[in-house]
Every structure is written in structure tokens, then in C-alpha cells.
Design an enzyme around this catalytic site. Sequence first.
Site, short mmCIF file in Angstrom:
data_model
loop_
_atom_site.label_atom_id
_atom_site.label_comp_id
_atom_site.label_asym_id
_atom_site.label_seq_id
_atom_site.Cartn_x
_atom_site.Cartn_y
_atom_site.Cartn_z
CD GLU A 151 29.68 64.11 53.97
OE1 GLU A 151 29.72 63.71 55.14
OE2 GLU A 151 29.30 65.27 53.68
CE LYS A 207 25.53 61.01 47.88
NZ LYS A 207 26.37 62.15 48.11
N GLY A 260 29.13 66.75 35.18
CA GLY A 260 30.09 65.64 35.16
C GLY A 260 30.45 65.30 36.60
CB CYS A 263 28.61 62.38 42.84
SG CYS A 263 29.78 62.22 44.17
#
Length: 459
Positions: A151, A207, A260, A263
Site C-alpha cells: 500500500e 514498496k 519523519g 514509514c
Amino acid sequence: MRIVLVGAGYVGLVSGACFADFGHVVTCVDNDAAKIDALRAGRIPIYEPGLDELVEKNLAEERLNFSTDLKAAMADAEAVFIAVGTPSRRGDGHADLSHVYTVAREIARSIDDFVVVATKSTVPVGTGDAVERIIRETNPDADFAVVSNPEFLREGAAITDFKRPDRIVIGTDDERARVVMGEVYRPLYLNQAPLLFTARRTSELIKYAANAFLAMKITFINEIADLCEATGADVQEVARGIGLDNRIGSKFLHAGPGYGGSCFPKDTQALVVTAQDAATPLRLVETTIAVNDTRKRAMARKVTAACGGKVLGKTIAVLGLTFKPNTDDMREAPAVSIVRALQDAGARVHAYDPAGMDQARQLLDDVVFAASAYDCAEGADALVIVTEWDAFRALDFKRLAEIMRGRIVVDLRNIYQPEEIERHGFVYASIGRTNAQSRSAYVLRETEAEEVPAGAAGE
Ligand code: UDX
């Protein structure tokens, strides 16, 4: 279609609500009963613009359900998504996969007919193989296929990102899974979002590579900003000048106090250790992490410099605490390092954030939390903008000049033009933009190659 999402956190909740909005029948499952009760009553545990309306609407239309009972939710489901957290493992920076593996076991025990198990959590390359092994060991008769479906949504823009993605990545080599995943995303495909089918490991790596590249891009422009400051150039214009090159692109070139969030910091770290384990170190990503870490505290030195080299005994008003606007998320927020460093240097810190103060209270000691931007600025020697909330984009500097003790503004997000603020008698410091004084401080030394004596060439 019947879809189950396991983990009603950021990704699970947003994905679940959006899938339901497309017409699928969705159950979000979480083992936190209090959270599920709250969600059933329409109370959303996170701050995300538009999510409450979306949940409310789909609850009312009975396409979205919340439950703690995975087995019941999975009856007749064609796809079950794993959307639990993968935080950094303490000590070594690897992604902690314990929640993913626990959920895989629970799913295994609930499989009756063929089901697609899709991993939405950000997981290191090879995790799909491990999930497959766990399900097979737990329930040897289960008929299933494990798919990677990362995602890419951003906090604060999660619903738009989910509904209008740049691409959807699906990693599988199972034909039945391809058909199911194609159906799940059909409404988006109709919206022209490209579906990219790849092998599972490739999808897992896409990803991490995407997040690492974006983190690197931000860090690159942040370092260029420092060079701009030292040489009298303007980083905003440099970013525009390079961003118009289609090969580079203009997004994620906004210089600031360092990235920051939930993730980039953990994913870059996890990618670096994966690469080290595979004996192919990613030195660019390692350096990105190091540069970004030092940058956050360096921002406090910038504030100190703007205050004439000393903040001891001074009151600093900090506007914006979350790692970016439109979220209450304080994870790895630059504000935390900046506030602590200012306090270490002897400053008193007042702070205001439109959504993040509850979270910030748990991370920051000895901060006076204010009720508004102006309340925060009252009596302050300097004002520091750390997060670019819209509410800070049109501050009344006439009023600020009346209520502040000092006349210093440090804008770590470049949301103002120097002239707008200097007009009100403020000294203004920002990122990668310079004034006449610093421009004159750097002069290119005019050196020319020394003439090569005749006959010396080629010796
Ligand atoms: C990110 C990725 O964008 C998303 O695809 C992934 O799924 C999760 O991680 P998020 O962490 O929600 O999303 O926020 P994002 O908008 O990407 O910003 C991350 C950090 O980078 C913030 O601290 C932000 O202030 C900073 N940033 C971003 C910059 O400093 N400059 C920029 O130009 C862009």
C-alpha cells in the site's frame, strides 16, 4: 465480493473503508475489542481527513463491518488482507514480523475454501514465502494463495491516495489469485489506475525501493538547501529548476527539517539491514538515514543561530509538532528532536499543534502546550514553524509583533516569503534561502589551471 482486513490500523481501516465504498462487503477484524466497539459506534481512533464520513456512510449501508471474530468474518470471503503493523525490531532495525506471523496462523485456522491471503503490511522481501509456509504448516489442507499487495497511501491524504493511486502492485504467480485480485481492484482499474502484476518478491521489494527513493530525494534536496545557504543560492528555485526536468519530477523536492513519520524511517532502516544480510549493502540509503538523523537536531542549531547564538533562558514558540500536516502522528517527527535540543540548550519551549498535542504530551517533557498559535507566541523571543499546517500559512504578523517579546521567525518549511515577514520588523530565517549578507559571505575563488611547461605534457 467479500473481503476481510485484519488489523484496523491506518492501512487496514482506510483500505477497508475504501473497498466498502467501491461496493465490496468488507469486515475489518482486530483483536482489540475496545477499538472494534468504538468503530462500530462510528468513532475513529486516528485522525485522517474524510475517514469518519466514509466509515459512517458504509456502516450505515451495511457494506462495512467491524469484528473481533476472524473465523466468522472469513466465512465466504474471497480475499483476506493482512494489514497489521511492522514496526522496527528493537536493537537491529529489522522489521518486526511477529504480528504478521500471528495473523497468518489465525488465518490458516479459519480457511475453509480457496482464499487469497494478501499482505498489505510493508514486509521485507521473502515474507510472502514465510507466510505461505506458516499457513501450510498450521493447516496442511488449506487451499490458498499468498499475494503481496503493498500500500502506498500517505497519511493525511490517505483516501485520495487509495482511490486514485499512481499504480497498484500485485505480486503473485498464482493464476486464481490474479483473477481474485483483479476483481478486488476492478473499480480502481476502471478509474485508469495501472495494475502491475509481478512476482511476489519483486512486489515486496518495490514498496521498500519506492520509500527509500523518496527518502533519498528529500534528503538530497535538504543537502542542496544547505549548500544554497552557504553559497547564496535559493533552494526553492533550484528545486523548481531541476523538478521541471521530467526525468527528475517536481514532487518530494521540498526542503525542510528532515523526513519523519511511521514509514520512511523504519522502512529505510529495514531495507538497509535486508541488503546487508544479502551482502549487497545499499550505501546511498545508509547515508540518507545518517544525514536525515543529524539534520533534525541541526535544525535546533539553526534556531539558536537565528537567536544570536544563544537560547539559554529564552522562550521559543514552536508551531507544528506532527511529522507533517493533517495527521496527529508524532512518530519520528523532527519536532521532537528540535524541541529536546532547544531544551538541552536552556530554552523554554511553548508549543501548539492543531491535532498532535495529545500524542506530543507523551513524548515531550517540560513543554507549555498552548491553545492557539497566538497563545503559543505570546511573550516568546522567537517563533519556529516546524510543520506546515494550513492554519500557519496566513499568520497575522502585525499581531505577532505586538504579543511577542522578540522579533525572530524561523520557518523550517519555507511557507513564507522573506519580504512578507521582514516588513513587520522580524528577522526571518528559512531553509536554503539566503539574504544579501550571506550572499556576500561566499565568493568563488578565481583559480585557473597553471600553465603546463612546454615539453612536460605526457611525462
Ligand atoms: C510515506 C509515503 O509517501 C507513502 O507512499 C508510504 O506508503 C508511507 O510513507 P507518509 O509517511 O504518510 O507517506 O508521508 P509523506 O507525505 O510521504 O511525508 C513523509 C515525510 O517526508 C514527512 O515528514 C514530510 O514532511 C517529509 N517531506 C515530504 C519533506 O520533507 N519534503 C518533501 O518534499 C516531501
